[in-house]
Design a protein around this motif. Sequence first.
Motif, short mmCIF file in Angstrom:
data_model
loop_
_atom_site.label_atom_id
_atom_site.label_comp_id
_atom_site.label_asym_id
_atom_site.label_seq_id
_atom_site.Cartn_x
_atom_site.Cartn_y
_atom_site.Cartn_z
N VAL A 106 9.10 7.95 0.21
CA VAL A 106 7.82 7.68 -0.88
C VAL A 106 7.26 8.81 -1.45
O VAL A 106 6.93 9.60 -0.85
N TYR A 107 7.23 8.94 -2.75
CA TYR A 107 7.16 10.22 -3.46
C TYR A 107 5.87 10.09 -4.06
O TYR A 107 5.26 10.95 -4.75
N LEU A 140 1.97 -1.42 2.25
CA LEU A 140 1.85 -2.45 1.11
C LEU A 140 2.97 -2.28 0.33
O LEU A 140 3.22 -3.21 -0.18
N LEU A 141 3.35 -0.93 -0.04
CA LEU A 141 4.51 -0.88 -0.90
C LEU A 141 5.79 -1.66 -0.44
O LEU A 141 6.46 -2.30 -1.07
N GLU A 142 6.08 -1.34 0.82
CA GLU A 142 7.24 -1.92 1.49
C GLU A 142 7.03 -3.51 1.77
O GLU A 142 8.19 -4.08 1.56
N TRP A 143 5.80 -3.74 1.88
CA TRP A 143 5.69 -5.41 2.03
C TRP A 143 6.06 -6.03 0.32
O TRP A 143 6.74 -7.21 0.42
N SER A 144 5.31 -5.18 -0.61
CA SER A 144 5.85 -5.78 -1.85
C SER A 144 7.32 -5.85 -2.09
O SER A 144 7.68 -6.66 -2.63
N GLU A 151 13.81 1.72 -5.52
CA GLU A 151 14.96 2.57 -4.74
C GLU A 151 14.75 3.47 -3.70
O GLU A 151 15.35 3.81 -2.73
N ASP A 152 13.70 4.24 -3.92
CA ASP A 152 13.43 5.42 -3.01
C ASP A 152 13.03 4.85 -1.62
O ASP A 152 13.31 5.37 -0.54
N LEU A 153 12.23 3.96 -1.69
CA LEU A 153 11.61 3.01 -0.50
C LEU A 153 12.80 2.75 0.16
O LEU A 153 12.87 2.56 1.63
#
Length: 324
Positions: free
Chosen positions: A197-198, A213-217, A190-192
Amino acid sequence: MTRRELDAAGVTDPRLRAAYARCRRLNARHGRTYFLATRLLPADRRPAVHALYGFARHADDIVDDLHADATAAERAAALDRLDARLRAALAGGRPAGEPVVLAVADTAARYAIDPAHFTDFMASMRSDLTVTDYATYADLRAYMHGSAAVIGLQMLPVLGTVTARATAAPHAAALGVAFQLTNFLRDVGEDLDRGRVYLPADLLAAHGADRALLEWSRRTGRHDARITAALRAAEDLTRSVYRQAAPGLAMLDPVARPCIRTAYVLYRNILDTIREGGHAVLHRRAVVPRRRRAAVAADGLTRALAAQLRARRTHDPREDTDEH
């Protein structure tokens, strides 16, 4: 229930009672785990906790939920207005149109809460308008001092201690940080979506992951072992902060311990749920099963009733007469 709590706290002014009731509704609606634990406090202390939560929630809503198309400048201006009203109220003024400010200022006066804690909190709220990630854990800790540690420090005078407050303070601050780290891990997806990104970049990089990579996932719904390893490390880090906080539980006033112990266990259960779900927080929100929450709450209620009974026996002079 609201009326009984306010009567117990000695809040008689109608405007002030309405302000505290507003804070209680905010807590009940948005902070379910926190609200559940708060119910275990003696009734006279609950309004103060609701006020502290309500103010923090109101500030957070300005940062994230003012309205969909609000600019950063508009959000900053709203935070500035809130801060000015809070400062005036802490100095003895009576703010118009801000129930959460009225309630939190009354709480701060009743419990002699250091105004610097509110200054630090507002500074962290402002940083959320411009800072979208953190290079190191040290950077994140500087942010969390104002956004989380000071919440524990604000709570301490309300809860009361059996040691010098300064002795309990580092543990109270650590518990605030542990709760927030838990929320960061649970809400990483949800933060993304909000552009933040915390999870510190150095923690991600240590496992071959990064923001992209987080955004891709998040976007594709696909998993990656590097992300799982980083999230596992974030969980381990969070558990280490809970261990730092744990000694402070025994330092609290006995009638307050069941409340904070229950919050401690409930929030750690979020970590357990994240681990049991394979750290898939980018794709689904970790929710503690209702049965598990109920069991923790029931244990907390038993402890709270026993502590309050012991407190009444200690302070009731008739008990002393009966024993002699």
